[in-house]
Motif scaffolding. Structure first.
Motif, PDB file in Angstrom:
ATOM      1  N   ARG A   1     -31.313  17.664  21.905  1.00  0.00           N
ATOM      2  CA  ARG A   1     -31.140  18.955  22.582  1.00  0.00           C
ATOM      3  C   ARG A   1     -32.484  19.491  23.081  1.00  0.00           C
ATOM      4  O   ARG A   1     -32.776  19.441  24.267  1.00  0.00           O
ATOM      5  CB  ARG A   1     -30.464  19.950  21.634  1.00  0.00           C
ATOM      6  CG  ARG A   1     -29.822  21.147  22.349  1.00  0.00           C
ATOM      7  CD  ARG A   1     -30.807  22.255  22.670  1.00  0.00           C
ATOM      8  NE  ARG A   1     -31.459  22.792  21.478  1.00  0.00           N
ATOM      9  CZ  ARG A   1     -32.476  23.639  21.528  1.00  0.00           C
ATOM     10  NH1 ARG A   1     -32.987  24.020  22.686  1.00  0.00           N
ATOM     11  NH2 ARG A   1     -33.038  24.081  20.405  1.00  0.00           N
ATOM     12  N   ASP A   2     -33.345  19.934  22.193  1.00  0.00           N
ATOM     13  CA  ASP A   2     -34.630  20.476  22.629  1.00  0.00           C
ATOM     14  C   ASP A   2     -35.527  19.373  23.185  1.00  0.00           C
ATOM     15  O   ASP A   2     -36.241  19.556  24.164  1.00  0.00           O
ATOM     16  CB  ASP A   2     -35.337  21.177  21.462  1.00  0.00           C
ATOM     17  CG  ASP A   2     -36.353  22.201  21.939  1.00  0.00           C
ATOM     18  OD1 ASP A   2     -36.889  22.030  23.048  1.00  0.00           O
ATOM     19  OD2 ASP A   2     -36.616  23.166  21.213  1.00  0.00           O
TER      20      ASP A   2
ATOM     21  N   ALA B   1     -26.802  17.828  18.730  1.00  0.00           N
ATOM     22  CA  ALA B   1     -26.422  16.838  19.735  1.00  0.00           C
ATOM     23  C   ALA B   1     -26.534  17.345  21.169  1.00  0.00           C
ATOM     24  O   ALA B   1     -26.517  16.540  22.103  1.00  0.00           O
ATOM     25  CB  ALA B   1     -24.991  16.374  19.477  1.00  0.00           C
ATOM     26  N   GLY B   2     -26.648  18.646  21.357  1.00  0.00           N
ATOM     27  CA  GLY B   2     -26.764  19.167  22.718  1.00  0.00           C
ATOM     28  C   GLY B   2     -26.342  20.616  22.800  1.00  0.00           C
ATOM     29  O   GLY B   2     -26.173  21.305  21.790  1.00  0.00           O
ATOM     30  N   PHE B   3     -26.187  21.039  24.043  1.00  0.00           N
ATOM     31  CA  PHE B   3     -25.838  22.421  24.389  1.00  0.00           C
ATOM     32  C   PHE B   3     -24.531  22.332  25.157  1.00  0.00           C
ATOM     33  O   PHE B   3     -24.524  22.128  26.367  1.00  0.00           O
ATOM     34  CB  PHE B   3     -26.960  22.977  25.265  1.00  0.00           C
ATOM     35  CG  PHE B   3     -27.084  24.466  25.297  1.00  0.00           C
ATOM     36  CD1 PHE B   3     -25.986  25.276  25.429  1.00  0.00           C
ATOM     37  CD2 PHE B   3     -28.341  25.053  25.233  1.00  0.00           C
ATOM     38  CE1 PHE B   3     -26.119  26.651  25.491  1.00  0.00           C
ATOM     39  CE2 PHE B   3     -28.489  26.425  25.293  1.00  0.00           C
ATOM     40  CZ  PHE B   3     -27.373  27.230  25.423  1.00  0.00           C
TER      41      PHE B   3
ATOM     42  N   ASP C   1     -23.174  17.285  28.917  1.00  0.00           N
ATOM     43  CA  ASP C   1     -23.607  17.677  27.583  1.00  0.00           C
ATOM     44  C   ASP C   1     -22.410  17.872  26.656  1.00  0.00           C
ATOM     45  O   ASP C   1     -22.447  17.484  25.491  1.00  0.00           O
ATOM     46  CB  ASP C   1     -24.423  18.981  27.654  1.00  0.00           C
ATOM     47  CG  ASP C   1     -25.881  18.761  27.279  1.00  0.00           C
ATOM     48  OD1 ASP C   1     -26.355  17.623  27.398  1.00  0.00           O
ATOM     49  OD2 ASP C   1     -26.544  19.725  26.870  1.00  0.00           O
ATOM     50  N   PHE C   2     -21.351  18.481  27.170  1.00  0.00           N
ATOM     51  CA  PHE C   2     -20.141  18.684  26.367  1.00  0.00           C
ATOM     52  C   PHE C   2     -19.588  17.341  25.894  1.00  0.00           C
ATOM     53  O   PHE C   2     -19.269  17.164  24.712  1.00  0.00           O
ATOM     54  CB  PHE C   2     -19.083  19.419  27.184  1.00  0.00           C
ATOM     55  CG  PHE C   2     -17.730  19.497  26.507  1.00  0.00           C
ATOM     56  CD1 PHE C   2     -17.474  20.477  25.554  1.00  0.00           C
ATOM     57  CD2 PHE C   2     -16.729  18.588  26.818  1.00  0.00           C
ATOM     58  CE1 PHE C   2     -16.234  20.540  24.915  1.00  0.00           C
ATOM     59  CE2 PHE C   2     -15.490  18.648  26.187  1.00  0.00           C
ATOM     60  CZ  PHE C   2     -15.249  19.631  25.238  1.00  0.00           C
TER      61      PHE C   2
ATOM     62  N   ALA D   1     -18.724  25.189  22.294  1.00  0.00           N
ATOM     63  CA  ALA D   1     -19.319  24.439  21.185  1.00  0.00           C
ATOM     64  C   ALA D   1     -18.253  24.072  20.162  1.00  0.00           C
ATOM     65  O   ALA D   1     -18.201  22.935  19.671  1.00  0.00           O
ATOM     66  CB  ALA D   1     -20.422  25.260  20.539  1.00  0.00           C
ATOM     67  N   GLY D   2     -17.388  25.024  19.839  1.00  0.00           N
ATOM     68  CA  GLY D   2     -16.314  24.759  18.888  1.00  0.00           C
ATOM     69  C   GLY D   2     -15.381  23.670  19.364  1.00  0.00           C
ATOM     70  O   GLY D   2     -14.941  22.828  18.575  1.00  0.00           O
TER      71      GLY D   2
END
Length: 513
Positions: free
Chosen positions: A15-16, A47-49, A56-57, A86-87
């Protein structure tokens, strides 16, 4: 170890780390990295945003479904849509976490959020409650905490813990803190917040002043029990706290820090090599723990001391972090079983037999050119195989380059463009420049070359060259990778790989936008 003595390692490379310009990874690359982090026994993998892009999803979702032994986390702003996305991405995770954040420094609240402190507190509490309705494990971060007011941080943290946050992250977002100051902040928060015992305090330090690791360790000494970090210190601007440095400092100086991690340190070097290969960001030779010179001794005094007693100049062993744990060298007589076994040990697996067969065929080709094939060669070969497999529109058929003293280099290239053979030739200031111009004459991408990087993978004139080509077009930045014992061919492969990534047109929004 007791819970109070364990430091949770939260890896945010995916992620970052991916926010480094040019470091974006494909879904398959992210999966490879995530499986290596799991093998290293990382506690939490960010794992991501999930809301940043469809890509990313899908990456977060795929990692959440594939990883069983680490908690998989997705970042989200303190916004309903972010949290819900995210959920959704974490729905099938064996162990999932939503990591939500909002800025708390006066400068961020005034100029970026344009919100009053009361509004920020209310939104933070709402976000944590919404996340807790979706998942049990919720982390809350105070963006730009190192420039936030201590009283305000105490207030907002107390309320988000009441709302259900079980991890509280104190980020040094802009790398502003110094160790003594940062430790004081952590200590004060833990002592002053009435319900601090109901949450684990975490830190996430950036390296703008070169203090990310020092600040993180100072925070651990003050009571923080989670550290957020990245492989090779990867990250935007000057990067993040380096996972390998954090872990080995904790292990080596247990006498001072009194804590431990669950990390399998022998997997550190394989993880470092994988990240370097996937992102195209080489590791500097003098980088602590994972640099090529980290355990090298040239001074005669040092060499003499190490020969007499290793600990005179070494505070840890190279084998502890994964250097030279297996000296099996493959060659042209090696079979498929040995090839596959060694790659398994290096943390690389193949999704299909076809992918294995393709990689093995390339291995045999390389073995005809190079007497000994080392681990570094294998990792480059696998990356090159996968880059070629991902190619769709453009494929290199042949390349001929003429370079002679006093003459302008000339490149003649034959490429397959959507199955049709096309030829072009061009002159350039050097053989690589000529090859790129000939390829561009066919592709007409109008992309701008931002980086051309060559690394010799091993020693010797028969070493493979691993080339990274970074192209930018319309705001999109991609890294192309290529490897070959012929550096001109490797360069052409890397350029064509980058062109195919641009052609795929996978959009990735910057998470801060």
């Amino acid at each position: 170890m007791s819970d109070n003595n364990k430091v949770i390692i939260f890896d945010t490379t995916l992620r970052d780390g991916e926010q480094s310009p040019g470091a974006s990874m494909t879904r398959d690359e992210k999966l490879r990295v995530a499986k290596q982090l799991e093998k290293m026994r990382v506690d939490v993998i960010e794992a991501g945003f999930a809301i940043a892009s469809q890509g990313d999803f899908e990456s977060v979702k795929a990692i959440a479904e594939a990883v069983q032994n680490s908690t998989v986390c997705s970042l989200s702003r303190a916004l309903d849509a972010d949290i819900d996305r995210a959920g959704e991405a974490l729905l099938n995770a064996n162990s999932g976490r939503i990591h939500t954040f909002i800025a708390t420094s006066p400068i961020h609240m005034k100029y970026k959020l344009q919100m009053q402190p009361d509004q920020v507190v209310a939104q933070a509490v709402h976000a944590v409650k919404r996340a807790r309705n979706l998942i049990d494990d919720v982390e809350f971060s105070l963006e730009d905490a190192s420039r936030s007011e201590l009283d305000f941080m105490c207030r907002i943290i107390e309320q988000v813990i009441d709302a259900g946050a079980r991890t509280i992250n104190i980020p040094d977002t802009v790398g502003y803190a110094v160790p003594e100051e940062f430790a004081y902040t952590i200590r004060q928060l833990i002592e002053r917040i009435p319900n601090a015992d109901k949450a684990i305090f975490s830190v996430h330090c950036h390296n703008d002043l070169g203090l990310a690791v020092a600040n993180s360790l100072a925070a651990v000494g003050a009571g923080a029990r989670q550290v957020e970090c990245t492989i090779n210190g990867l990250g935007e601007r000057a990067g993040n706290a380096s996972l390998e440095e954090i872990v080995m400092a904790i292990r080596t100086r247990k006498d001072m820090l009194g804590v431990e991690t669950d990390i399998d340190t022998t997997q550190i070097v394989p993880a470092s090599r994988l990240i370097s290969s996937v992102t195209g960001f080489p590791v500097q030779p003098n980088k602590a723990i994972v640099g090529a010179n980290a355990f090298a001794h040239e001074s005669g005094i040092h060499q003499d001391g190490v020969l007499k007693h290793r600990e005179t100049y070494e505070i840890m062993t190279a084998q502890d972090v994964g250097w030279n744990t297996n000296r099996m060298v493959l060659g042209k007589h090696s079979g498929r079983a040995a090839f596959r076994s060694r790659l398994d040990e290096l943390g690389t697996t193949f999704a299909t037999d076809a992918e294995l067969n393709s990689a093995f065929a390339r291995f045999k080709e390389l073995a005809d050119k190079k007497h000994e094939i080392f681990d570094e060669d294998l990792m480059a070969l696998v990356s090159d195989t996968r880059a070629a497999a991902a190619s769709e529109k453009f494929k290199l058929s042949s390349l001929a380059v003429t370079s002679q003293t006093g003459e302008t280099p000339l490149a003649k290239v034959v490429m397959q463009v959507e199955g049709e053979e096309v030829q072009a030739e061009a002159m350039g200031s050097g053989p690589v420049d000529a090859a790129f111009k000939a390829i561009e004459a066919i592709a007409s991408s109008e992309a701008e070359l931002q980086l051309y990087s060559v690394n010799a993978i091993t020693q010797g004139t028969d070493s493979q060259g691993e080339v990274t080509v970074r192209l930018e077009n319309g705001g999109r930045i991609v890294n192309g990778l290529g490897a070959d014992t012929d550096i001109i061919i490797a360069s052409a492969k890397a350029y064509i790989h980058a062109l195919n990534m641009l052609d795929a047109n996978i959009q990735k929004a910057h998470p801060q936008v």
